[in-house]
Design an enzyme around this catalytic site. Structure first.
Site, short mmCIF file in Angstrom:
data_model
loop_
_atom_site.label_atom_id
_atom_site.label_comp_id
_atom_site.label_asym_id
_atom_site.label_seq_id
_atom_site.Cartn_x
_atom_site.Cartn_y
_atom_site.Cartn_z
N ASP A 396 -6.98 -2.60 68.07
CA ASP A 396 -7.24 -2.23 69.46
C ASP A 396 -7.44 -0.71 69.50
O ASP A 396 -7.13 -0.02 68.52
CB ASP A 396 -6.04 -2.65 70.32
CG ASP A 396 -6.22 -2.27 71.78
OD1 ASP A 396 -7.35 -2.38 72.29
OD2 ASP A 396 -5.23 -1.85 72.40
N THR A 398 -7.08 1.55 72.87
CA THR A 398 -6.19 2.20 73.83
C THR A 398 -4.74 1.90 73.52
O THR A 398 -4.31 0.75 73.49
CB THR A 398 -6.52 1.74 75.26
OG1 THR A 398 -7.90 1.96 75.51
CG2 THR A 398 -5.69 2.49 76.27
N LYS A 564 -21.51 14.92 88.52
CA LYS A 564 -21.04 14.99 87.13
C LYS A 564 -21.42 13.68 86.44
O LYS A 564 -21.43 12.61 87.06
CB LYS A 564 -19.53 15.20 87.07
CG LYS A 564 -18.70 14.05 87.62
CD LYS A 564 -17.21 14.38 87.57
CE LYS A 564 -16.39 13.21 88.11
NZ LYS A 564 -14.95 13.51 88.24
N ARG A 598 -14.80 14.05 74.59
CA ARG A 598 -15.56 13.29 75.59
C ARG A 598 -16.15 14.29 76.58
O ARG A 598 -15.42 15.07 77.19
CB ARG A 598 -14.63 12.32 76.33
CG ARG A 598 -13.95 11.33 75.42
CD ARG A 598 -12.63 10.85 75.99
NE ARG A 598 -12.76 10.07 77.20
CZ ARG A 598 -12.71 8.75 77.25
NH1 ARG A 598 -12.54 8.06 76.14
NH2 ARG A 598 -12.82 8.10 78.38
N THR A 678 -12.20 -3.41 71.35
CA THR A 678 -11.64 -2.76 72.53
C THR A 678 -12.32 -3.25 73.80
O THR A 678 -13.48 -3.67 73.78
CB THR A 678 -11.79 -1.22 72.42
OG1 THR A 678 -11.32 -0.62 73.61
CG2 THR A 678 -13.24 -0.83 72.20
N GLY A 679 -11.59 -3.17 74.88
CA GLY A 679 -12.15 -3.52 76.18
C GLY A 679 -12.86 -2.35 76.83
O GLY A 679 -13.44 -2.50 77.91
N LYS A 796 -11.68 -11.22 70.95
CA LYS A 796 -10.96 -10.56 69.85
C LYS A 796 -10.50 -11.60 68.84
O LYS A 796 -10.67 -11.44 67.63
CB LYS A 796 -9.76 -9.78 70.39
CG LYS A 796 -10.12 -8.54 71.19
CD LYS A 796 -8.87 -7.76 71.58
CE LYS A 796 -9.23 -6.48 72.33
NZ LYS A 796 -8.05 -5.65 72.61
N ASP A 816 -1.29 -3.22 70.92
CA ASP A 816 -0.08 -2.86 71.66
C ASP A 816 0.05 -3.55 73.01
O ASP A 816 1.07 -3.41 73.66
CB ASP A 816 -0.05 -1.34 71.88
CG ASP A 816 -1.12 -0.91 72.88
OD1 ASP A 816 -2.24 -1.44 72.81
OD2 ASP A 816 -0.84 -0.05 73.72
N ASN A 819 -3.31 -8.11 75.87
CA ASN A 819 -4.69 -8.53 75.55
C ASN A 819 -4.94 -8.58 74.05
O ASN A 819 -5.98 -9.04 73.61
CB ASN A 819 -5.70 -7.59 76.22
CG ASN A 819 -5.50 -6.15 75.81
OD1 ASN A 819 -4.42 -5.76 75.40
ND2 ASN A 819 -6.53 -5.35 75.92
#
Length: 1208
Positions: A396, A398, A564, A598, A678-679, A796, A816, A819
């Site tokens: 995963d 996050t 932005k 980022r 990952t989501g 997943k 963690d 999900n």
């Protein structure tokens, strides 16, 4: 649920839709919906013994030993006492049952703890406190702040304005930022009036139970009106209510039917590849045992017919049995005698070794995380050696790779880059925790947790640089953050994405403090002065626009659009006069992206009143139309977001957990492939991929799979394969071995270079279809790393399942959140990160620790050592037992195939239990080829485990041949040495008992020396075990063969005086020396030639260790390399669509904010705010303030100054 804990009730027909009525239990019970009780345990008091024994006897070895026990109680067959089998068998069954019982008791406790939680339920027009397990579908329940959501419920009403609630979904997806849900207006009017709620009888028609966390479809019928329901109206079990005093909800799904439990996946019994190999080998041994017994039985039949008839006069056959029947009985007698080919002590020893290696993980201080007081824990003790064979890791993002904490790291304003720190010579220095921080004490509203190191930026703010102030003004205005001020000056931001929270917090600290908002205004404190901007429109963010804008009117009446978004999107909409500034900013963006940050680009546009009035009218018309509303709005947004003036760019660090890039680099060197599932959206995941070394600029190519149809996805996959291997697109995948059910193993395909693959959720859904799954798997496995974005929990698990199905490899999943549970359960090894994001993943995992970086120690040290030790244990164990047993086979040809044992019965009983148990356990618990530091320096040492080189069928048959040779030496050399031999005094020494003693003594010395050759790492414990076992053998032998024990029990101790009469003869010791030398010499020769001619990676590294003659030097510190990126964009923003509408409609607002203190005056500066403080004119970096890039055109903002509004 039946009495025996098994679901014997006839299964209901598959539910196609769910229908329920509020406050009507009788109606809802007719559908037999599941209650809210959960059950994860396997046994109850009555089913434990039968079910557990049934499971244990499914193990071939246990069933085999039970069969042996039955044979041993038959007097005509057994030549050994029954207790030699029953005692170890009962011991194994008891220990395993105790372990299973302990695990299940813990599951029962966990279930009871959850089921017995209390919640208020509306029953008989009163709120009653009920246990969670008694809540039923259709009940109305009341939740209070910080309470877990009891079941999947439809939100009816709440204490917040416009019936909003704030929830934390850490248990579901690992994200700690709050999310907003809103009730329907028709139910929101019920409020907390119990009478109204009790009279509510709405009916819900919705989808059946499923595992989709991001989708819900249904309808509520109330008072004849039908209202649509979606995911924004539903609270899922596992969420936590935050910042909401109370709310009421209608239970839709309970217990096992909730989306949380539906995503937990099915618990499967995990077995290691060595376990599966042992099952095959045990079957082969059984076949071989039957073959040997058949030969010996046939030999007995021949002997009885040819020689036995000569002895029938004084040894008559029992009950007149024929030679054939005697041979039949002899077959079973030899089955008992030769059963030591697979002794039950093997399985006892394996469990002890696994338990010991699990304790090493639990006790490892280098995997202890002091900050949260979290040690590593091996929650499963049966999978340790599997950790040394991992080929694919599914992770995963996050909360696993990242901390889910965004920090404002750098920025570029008007062509000038801020965020780096320079020394007095102008050289850039690396920022550490000891680097001097910027002092924000001049700002009483600053966030004390905010850290920044470049003093030049705060100096530019204090000197009122117009570009810098406009930059932070934009950050303070262009967002959807909510501010909460419980006490004066203590601001708490509720951001629906951590990116926005970081940007608004940065603006806050640099003097542009977002204070509060209403549906049509935003209040910010600019450099100590409070100003209110009229919010005229929010042009909301979505994944297509990749930008958001706000249109505001300043207190002076000036209209401005602030925007932005992603650089590629904003650059297309800039005014031509910004071209030079754009080039400079692009250099900075490439630098930021190269560091894995980022990025967002900021721009503004001054608007004319007349144009905006006309645009606003068209915007209102478009927003109220029913036909093609989204397209018309997008067209209007495109129209106004043109001719923008560039301000600069932000660079946010999605803080990785400590050591993540180094860990991924080490694991890659160990030839472990890492896939991130990952989501998150594609840009975010891709950015993290670069920052954590999963994707690298040095890669030949990174393929993006984003097709919107099966044909597009197939074509993109084929293009990727062709790019990596030109002849791969047209060829069929190379099949390897065939697994069960006819599934072909897909072999790895070699490619030149390194490649990465990024695929989004919709494309992955097509790729996982049966007709395309092999195309996807082939392409993905040719890449060094794979990132799957926007994936559901089910996807997943499907990705893991796909790799398990077609690749003969060992997989590991790490996550963690809830999900990740299905993925963790599906993989061979499941690892849970125990952090602040909930415990669902931990409770479903096999191993758990607090930081991703500990994974390299778990695999490269503990996993590799465990696998190495287990393989050496099995090789040696089979060797010593085969050698021990084959001697019986050779002896049979000299004893008339009479099933007589070659050894003393006590030696047979104690051989595996006492004489050879501790030395092999010592090797299996303490042995290592190199220490942990060398293991990290040479991660290639891990590769042999992936290829299963240490113990496989080939190694097993080599071991069997070696044992066959040793057994022949152990039998025939003593036999030849004792034949026609006399003692020093002329007495005969060649009797059966003396031969038995000599053979078993030779065996003890041989297996002990062989163990010494196997051992790489000698400790005091190992030495004591080896020498102590030999000493124990002689002590027990002399005791057993003493006169005293013979006098006490003559039948049990017949070898009286044999030890002292034989072992005092020199020829006996010479025979022992000769036999041991002949057994060991081929092994030493083979290993010498192997090391000289074809050394393994272990041999090479061990040679380096011997050359070093000390601990290896510390690992060199990774110098921080400043690199730029050729990627066009480092853009990543985790904002979700739809929050702009919430803000402008007022539905997002909490209770009215508290009144402001007079300390913040409307005119002039605030008390305590000193923009021209002691350092206002001083730059510690020695750089000139407000320096601009050369040839950058002057913008209108350079002439702009903040004008105090006396009317404010």
């Amino acid at each position: 649920m039946s009495f025996f804990g098994l679901d014997c009730v006839r299964k209901r027909e598959r539910e196609l839709e769910r229908k329920l009525r509020a406050n009507d239990r009788e109606f809802n019970l007719s559908f037999k919906y599941a209650t809210n009780a959960i059950k994860t345990s396997k046994y109850n008091l009555f089913t434990f013994l039968p079910l557990n024994l049934f499971e244990q006897f499914q193990r071939i070895a246990n069933a085999y030993f039970l069969f042996l026990l039955v044979l041993q109680v038959i007097p005509q067959i057994s030549s050994l006492s029954w207790f030699t089998t029953v005692v170890p068998l009962v011991l194994v069954l008891t220990v395993t049952a105790a372990k299973d019982a302990t695990d299940d008791i813990n599951r029962h406790r966990s279930d009871n703890q959850v089921n017995n939680r209390k919640v208020q339920v509306l029953i008989d027009r009163k709120l009653r406190s009920e246990k969670w397990m008694n809540v039923q579908v259709g009940d109305i329940i009341k939740l209070e702040n910080n309470q877990f959501v009891t079941a999947d419920i439809l939100l009816l009403s709440s204490s917040e304005p416009l019936n909003l609630v704030y929830i934390e979904t850490a248990e579901l997806d690992g994200e700690t930022n709050l999310k907003v849900k809103q009730a329907l207006p028709v139910t929101g009017d019920l409020g907390d009036d119990v009478e109204k709620l009790a009279d509510f009888n709405g009916e819900v028609l919705c989808e059946p139970p499923n595992n989709r966390l991001d989708r819900f479809k249904g309808a509520l019928t109330c008072d004849g009106q039908k209202h649509p329901l979606d995911n924004e109206k539903v609270l899922l079990r596992g969420c936590t209510l935050r910042n909401t005093e109370w709310c009421f909800g209608l239970v839709l799904f309970g217990g096992p039917e909730t989306k949380l439990m539906q995503n937990c996946g099915k618990s499967t019994f995990k077995r290691t590849s060595i376990d599966r190999l042992m099952n095959v080998l045990v079957l082969c041994i059984f076949v071989f045992l039957g073959f040997m017994c058949t030969i010996l039985a046939a030999g007995n039949s021949v002997w009885e017919n040819n020689q036995g008839s000569n002895f029938t006069v004084f040894l008559p056959r029992q009950d007149g049995n024929s030679a054939a029947f005697t041979a039949f009985l002899t077959f079973w007698s030899y089955v008992i005698i030769l059963n030591t080919l697979v002794p039950i002590s093997l399985y006892v020893s394996v469990e002890i070794i696994r338990l010991g290696n699990s304790f090493y993980i639990d006790w490892d201080r280098k995997m202890y995380y002091a900050r949260s007081d979290t040690p590593a824990e091996a929650r499963t003790t049966t999978l340790n050696e599997e950790l040394g064979q991992i080929k694919y890791i599914f992770s995963d993002k996050t909360g696993t790779l990242t901390q889910n904490i965004m920090t404002f790291n750098k920025c570029s304003i008007n062509g000038k880059c801020y965020g780096d720190v320079f020394d007095y010579t102008g050289q850039r220095i690396e920022i550490t925790e000891h680097t001097e921080r910027v002092d924000f004490s001049f700002n009483p509203l600053s966030d004390p947790r905010f850290v920044f190191h470049d003093h030049a930026l705060v100096e530019a703010v204090k000197l009122q640089s117009p570009e810098v102030q406009a930059f932070f003004r934009l950050l303070g205005l262009c967002h959807t953050v909510m501010a909460e001020e419980k006490r004066e000056g203590e601001l708490h931001y509720q951001a629906q994405s951590p990116d926005e929270g970081a940007l608004v917090t940065a603006a806050r600290n640099f003097g542009f403090v977002f204070r509060s908002r209403t549906p049509d205004s935003i209040c910010i404190v600019e450099m100590g002065q409070q100003r209110s901007y009229e919010l005229l429109a929010i042009l909301d963010f979505n994944n297509v626009r990749k930008r958001m804008s706000v249109i505001v009117r300043s207190p002076e009446g000036k209209l401005c659009l602030y925007c932005k978004g992603a650089d590629t999107i904003i650059y297309e909409r800039l005014h031509p006069s910004c071209s030079k500034l754009m080039d400079v900013t692009t250099e900075h963006l490439n630098e930021f992206a190269g560091e894995g940050l980022r990025t967002l680009v900021l721009a503004y546009k001054d608007l004319e009143e007349e144009y905006f009035t006309q645009w606003q009218r068209r915007h209102h018309e478009a927003s109220t139309t029913l036909d093609d509303r989204e397209a018309r709005l997008d067209q209007l947004y495109e129209e106004i977001e043109t001719g923008l003036m560039l301000l600069g760019a932000t660079a946010i660090e999605d803080k990785l957990q400590d050591g993540v890039p180094q860990t991924i680099e080490q694991l890659s060197k160990a030839d472990i492939k890492i896939w991130v599932l990952t989501g998150d959206k594609q840009e975010t995941a891709e950015n993290i991929g670069y920052s954590c070394n999963l994707l690298r600029e040095e890669m030949n190519d990174v393929f993006i799979i984003s097709g919107n149809s099966p044909e597009d996805v197939r074509e993109e996959l084929r293009h990727a394969r062709t790019s990596m291997k030109p002849d791969a697109a047209d060829t069929e995948p190379m099949p390897g071995r065939t697994l069960g059910k006819g599934v072909k193993v897909i072999a790895d395909e070699a490619v030149n270079g390194e490649y990465g693959l990024v695929i989004n959720g919709p494309s992955l859904a097509y790729a996982l279809e049966r007709r395309m799954e092999l195309d996807f798997l082939r392409t993905a496995c040719m890449c060094k790393s794979v990132i799957c974005c926007r994936v559901t929990p089910l996807q997943k698990a499907q990705v893991v399942q796909l790799v398990k199905k077609y690749k003969q490899v060992v997989t590991l999943a790490i996550g963690d959140g809830a999900n990740d549970v299905s993925m963790i359960k599906e993989a061979h090894i499941g690892v849970g990160i125990s952090g602040q994001e909930g415990m669902q993943a931990v409770l479903s995992s096999d191993y758990t620790f607090a930081q991703f970086r500990f994974l390299q120690r778990l695999l490269l040290v503990h996993g590799r050592w465990s696998y190495l030790r287990m393989c050496k244990f099995l090789s040696y164990f089979f060797y010593k037992n085969f050698t021990f047993t084959f001697v019986h086979f050779w002896f049979a040809f000299f004893c008339g195939f009479s099933a007589q044992t070659v050894y003393d019965e006590w030696f047979i009983t104690l051989y595996n239990l006492m004489y050879t148990a501790l030395p092999v356990l010592g090797m299996s618990l303490f042995d290592q080829d190199v220490n942990d530091a060398w293991s990290f320096q040479h991660p290639q040492l891990y590769v042999p485990g992936q290829l299963n080189l240490y113990f496989n069928k080939k190694a097993f048959f080599k071991c069997a041949l070696h044992s066959c040779y040793s057994s022949m030496v152990l039998f025939f050399v003593p036999y030849a040495a004792m034949q026609d031999t006399v003692r020093d005094d002329g007495k005969d020494v060649a009797d059966y008992q003396s031969f038995a003693l000599l053979t078993q003594t030779c065996l003890m010395f041989t297996v002990s020396i062989q163990l010494g050759l196997e051992m790489w790492y000698w400790t005091a414990v190992n030495t004591f075990f080896v020498l102590g076992s030999l000493a124990m053998y002689f002590a027990v032998t002399f005791t057993m063969y003493s006169n005293g024990l013979f006098l006490i029990l003559p039948s049990a101790f017949p070898f009286i005086g044999t030890a002292r009469n034989s072992l005092n003869q020199p020829n006996i010791w010479l025979t022992i020396l000769l036999t041991s030398t002949l057994c060991i010499l081929p092994v030493v020769t083979y290993r010498f030639l192997l090391i000289q001619l074809c050394p393994t990676i272990n041999n090479q590294v061990m040679f380096k260790v011997r050359q070093a003659k000390a601990s290896p030097p510390p690992l060199p510190r990774r110098a921080r390399i400043r690199r730029t990126s050729s990627r066009r964009s480092g853009y990543a923003f985790s904002h979700a669509q739809g929050y702009g509408d919430l803000v402008t409609s007022g539905r997002f607002l909490r209770r009215p904010a508290m009144s402001r203190s007079a300390a913040f005056t409307h005119v002039g500066r605030a008390t305590g705010f000193s923009p021209m403080g002691r350092s206002a004119g001083y730059s510690p970096t020695g750089r000139p303030q407000n320096a601009k890039a050369p040839d950058v055109e002057v913008t209108s903002l350079q002439m702009y100054r903040t004008i105090n509004d006396p009317a404010l």
